[in-house]
Design a protein around this motif. Structure first.
Motif, short mmCIF file in Angstrom:
data_model
loop_
_atom_site.label_atom_id
_atom_site.label_comp_id
_atom_site.label_asym_id
_atom_site.label_seq_id
_atom_site.Cartn_x
_atom_site.Cartn_y
_atom_site.Cartn_z
N UNK A 95 0.82 -1.21 0.00
CA UNK A 95 0.00 0.00 0.00
C UNK A 95 0.86 1.26 0.00
N UNK A 96 2.03 1.17 0.64
CA UNK A 96 2.93 2.32 0.75
C UNK A 96 3.49 2.75 -0.60
N UNK A 97 3.51 1.81 -1.56
CA UNK A 97 4.21 2.08 -2.82
C UNK A 97 3.28 2.22 -4.02
N UNK A 98 1.97 2.20 -3.79
CA UNK A 98 1.05 2.21 -4.93
C UNK A 98 1.20 3.44 -5.81
N UNK A 99 1.58 4.56 -5.24
CA UNK A 99 1.74 5.76 -6.05
C UNK A 99 3.09 5.86 -6.74
N UNK A 100 3.93 4.83 -6.58
CA UNK A 100 5.29 4.90 -7.14
C UNK A 100 5.46 3.98 -8.35
N UNK A 101 4.36 3.40 -8.82
CA UNK A 101 4.42 2.50 -9.97
C UNK A 101 4.11 3.30 -11.23
N UNK A 102 4.90 3.06 -12.28
CA UNK A 102 4.71 3.78 -13.54
C UNK A 102 3.83 2.95 -14.46
N UNK A 103 2.69 3.48 -14.85
CA UNK A 103 1.83 2.79 -15.79
C UNK A 103 1.24 1.53 -15.19
N UNK A 104 0.65 0.71 -16.02
CA UNK A 104 -0.02 -0.50 -15.55
C UNK A 104 0.77 -1.76 -15.83
N UNK A 105 1.87 -1.62 -16.55
CA UNK A 105 2.66 -2.80 -16.91
C UNK A 105 3.91 -2.89 -16.05
N UNK A 106 4.52 -4.08 -16.03
CA UNK A 106 5.74 -4.29 -15.25
C UNK A 106 6.92 -3.55 -15.87
N UNK A 107 6.91 -3.41 -17.18
CA UNK A 107 8.03 -2.76 -17.85
C UNK A 107 7.54 -1.48 -18.52
N UNK A 108 8.29 -0.42 -18.31
CA UNK A 108 7.91 0.84 -18.94
C UNK A 108 9.13 1.49 -19.55
#
Length: 638
Positions: free
Chosen positions: A625-638
């Motif tokens: 939950x702490x990191x949800x805002x730190x993911x780029x896009x919806x895929x694993x690779x960006x």
């Protein structure tokens, strides 16, 4: 101590209050990993978890090595330094001069002990072969876990992989993840630097299929030994014998008789790798760096037989954002291999520490007995040439003046002794292929920070500037791209600033560092660390983890040096290190950049709902939950 089998280790864990049995159904697809992630991040590493209801015929053991106490129990010691002390004593005994027949006779008991640690192949079948499945073996009937939502599939995560050199018959035991593609097919993720990959290349030259056997379970010393950074000519089962003070008993495989495996293993997966096969696209996989490792081409492993004990337990682990169970495997290696490094390569080394935030290779701290100018650089070169230390990215060297496990005191001491203009050293060389920050796969920059006390020959007193008392939060007002600023270290007399910024153009970090260093308020600051705007610079542990992962030191450093605006005849120098995410647009970075690893919302919700059935005590929210805002896009690779 030698464990009879994994079941005995589980009994000891339970007796010591280090195990929780989970009787409610938990799905090996994502749920087991999510629960383990929550527990492994609790103080002290939580408890080992035995999932008894998985929808398969076998329970799953997780987090068995996930604390200092359990790591010690696994190796049969009261503290991890005991093993290093035993090794150092052996080195000293064998290397000491033997002047008399009496001196030589004193060695005989130790030589006898050496013999007692050597693995032995016994006739007949072992416990691991109580059940033999030669017709239609099917690895999908084992509770192989899927750890993270963007993983390529389920992975075997604690495999003890046995191979042999076809020319010398020398054995290697390693641990390489295995993605399951079907009932009789997995990937074999051995990196090009690994010994099993060298064995594979030899089979390729001969045009022969390579026999491979994968053991799971048995004495916990086997899994640790498979991860140990041993020289190529040292049998991992000899190390296991040394650790357990009893030789490892091996039996020949059923369909791959060239390979022997521990008789007490819970499972053995036999098969072969054919050098003539096309490689298979393997991954991505949420790895120990806390990021998804990028997919790539790896050999295919064809399963010819699966054997197991009647009461087999399937051991597994997860890796991801630290801290995780693997941190304690790394801590054991740090302590155990300090003695061999000291005795054979770096005699001045006194201690070593690998902080969790550095995920093994990224950050290593060495303490030395310093006696002459330039000794820090000598140690730097020796360590970067020592086995798997060749993968180290950031090396910090201190001396006897500080306890290196006290990170605050260590940092203060290092920067008191450090001249930014002269005490950062940059090089390049082989890197872990999982390091996504390198511009080229497996090859990148390294940095050494020499924080030792300086002899007269190493000093330049014109750089001695004190930290200014100005309020540096004014930098946020002057530079709108700065999203957060950590000045807490300055208040502890540590001249280091951490800056989170939102990049919006090429060369942005370099330009910002130059602009910041033009202000007289920053004089006395020796190092500024830059991270991306999605990172809270004031969450120091997480910010350092992100920084270490995203930095290629030789490519990403920027040293500013100018005349002081405050003290006449003095120089100001400040090193800037860019630990932000690199992109094609702003950094001309041509490789894919992976995302950090977090659980998906449906898995988090599912575990939340069944928490009260798990016998795990007070509710623990998902670390993801702490990191949800730190993911780029919806895929694993960006």
């Amino acid at each position: 101590m030698a464990y009879k089998n994994l079941q005995q280790f589980i009994q000891v864990l339970e007796q010591e209050g280090e195990l929780v049995r989970i009787k409610a159904f938990v799905d090996p697809h994502l749920e087991i990993a999510e629960i383990t992630d929550r527990i492994s991040k609790t103080p002290g590493g939580g408890k080992a978890l035995l999932f008894e209801n998985t929808g398969y015929d076998f329970p799953v053991l997780m987090n068995a090595y996930g604390s200092e106490k359990r790591m010690c129990l696994a190796l049969g010691v009261k503290h991890l330094d005991e093993v290093a002390e035993d090794i150092e004593h052996l080195f000293q005994l064998l290397a000491s001069p033997k002047e008399s027949i009496l001196d030589k006779l004193k060695l005989l008991p130790k030589l006898g002990q050496f013999a007692s640690w050597m693995p032995k192949v016994k006739a007949g079948k072992g416990e691991c072969q109580e059940v033999i499945i030669k017709d239609n073996p099917d690895i999908t009937k084992l509770p192989v876990i899927t750890c993270w939502p963007k993983d390529g599939g389920p992975f075997v995560t604690l495999p003890i992989i046995n191979t042999k050199d076809p020319n010398t018959n020398a054995r290697n035991v390693g641990m390489y993840r295995m993605q399951v593609f079907g009932p009789t097919l997995t990937g074999m993720h051995w990196h090009k630097h690994k010994v099993s990959a060298k064995h594979f290349n030899e089979y390729k030259k001969l045009g022969k299929k390579m026999p491979v056997a994968v053991a799971l379970g048995g004495d916990p010393a086997y899994a640790y030994s498979a991860t140990a950074p041993l020289p190529e000519n040292v049998d991992e089962y000899m190390l296991a014998g040394f650790l357990r003070k009893k030789k490892v008993e091996l039996v020949k495989c059923i369909t791959q008789p060239e390979i022997e495996v521990p008789a007490d293993a819970d499972f053995v997966i036999e098969g072969y790798v054919d050098p003539n096969d096309e490689l298979i696209w393997e991954g991505p996989f949420g790895d120990h760096t806390g990021y998804y490792s990028l997919p790539d081409w790896y050999p295919r492993f064809h399963i010819t037989c699966i054997t197991h004990k009647k009461n087999a337990v399937y051991p597994a682990t997860i890796v991801g954002i630290p801290p995780q169970e693997d941190a304690w495997l790394g801590k054991a290696t740090e302590r155990i291999f300090l003695a061999p490094m000291k005795m054979t390569m770096v005699p001045e080394i006194l201690d070593m520490d690998m902080p969790v935030e550095g995920v093994f290779h990224n950050l290593v701290i060495a303490q030395i007995k310093k006696e002459y100018a330039g000794q820090g650089q000598k140690v730097m070169n020796a360590m970067w040439g020592a086995g798997q230390m060749m993968f180290n990215k950031i090396l910090v060297i201190a001396d006897e003046g500080v306890k290196i496990q006290d990170y605050e005191a260590l940092t203060r001491y290092v920067f008191k002794n450090l001249n930014p203009a002269t005490d950062f050293y940059f090089s390049q060389g082989p890197m872990d292929v999982l390091d996504h920050s390198c511009s080229k796969l497996g090859f990148g920059g390294k940095m050494c920070i020499d924080g030792t006390f300086k002899h007269d020959e190493e000093k330049d007193e014109t750089f001695d500037l004190k930290i200014q008392s100005a309020d540096l939060n004014i930098l946020k007002e002057r530079f709108s791209e700065i999203s957060s600023l950590n000045v807490s270290l300055l208040k502890k007399d540590i001249p280091v600033l951490m800056v989170a910024l939102e990049k919006n153009r090429k060369g942005h970090v370099r330009e910002l560092h130059q602009a910041i260093c033009e202000h007289k308020e920053v004089e006395g600051i020796k190092l500024i660390l830059y991270v991306e705007h999605t990172v809270d610079a004031n969450d120091l542990g997480i910010a350092l983890w992100r920084f270490c992962n995203n930095l290629d030191p030789k490519r990403d450093y920027n040293l500013v040096q100018r005349a002081s605006l405050i003290q006449p005849d003095h120089q100001f120098a400040c090193m800037g290190l860019d630990g932000t995410r690199k992109t094609k647009e702003f950094d001309n970075f041509q490789r894919d950049w992976p995302n950090i690893i977090i659980a998906d919302e449906s898995t988090i919700k599912s575990v939340d709902q069944k928490w009260d059935q798990l016998n795990l005590g007070q509710f623990i929210p998902s670390p993801s939950l702490k990191f949800q805002g730190q993911v780029y896009g919806s895929e694993a690779m960006v």
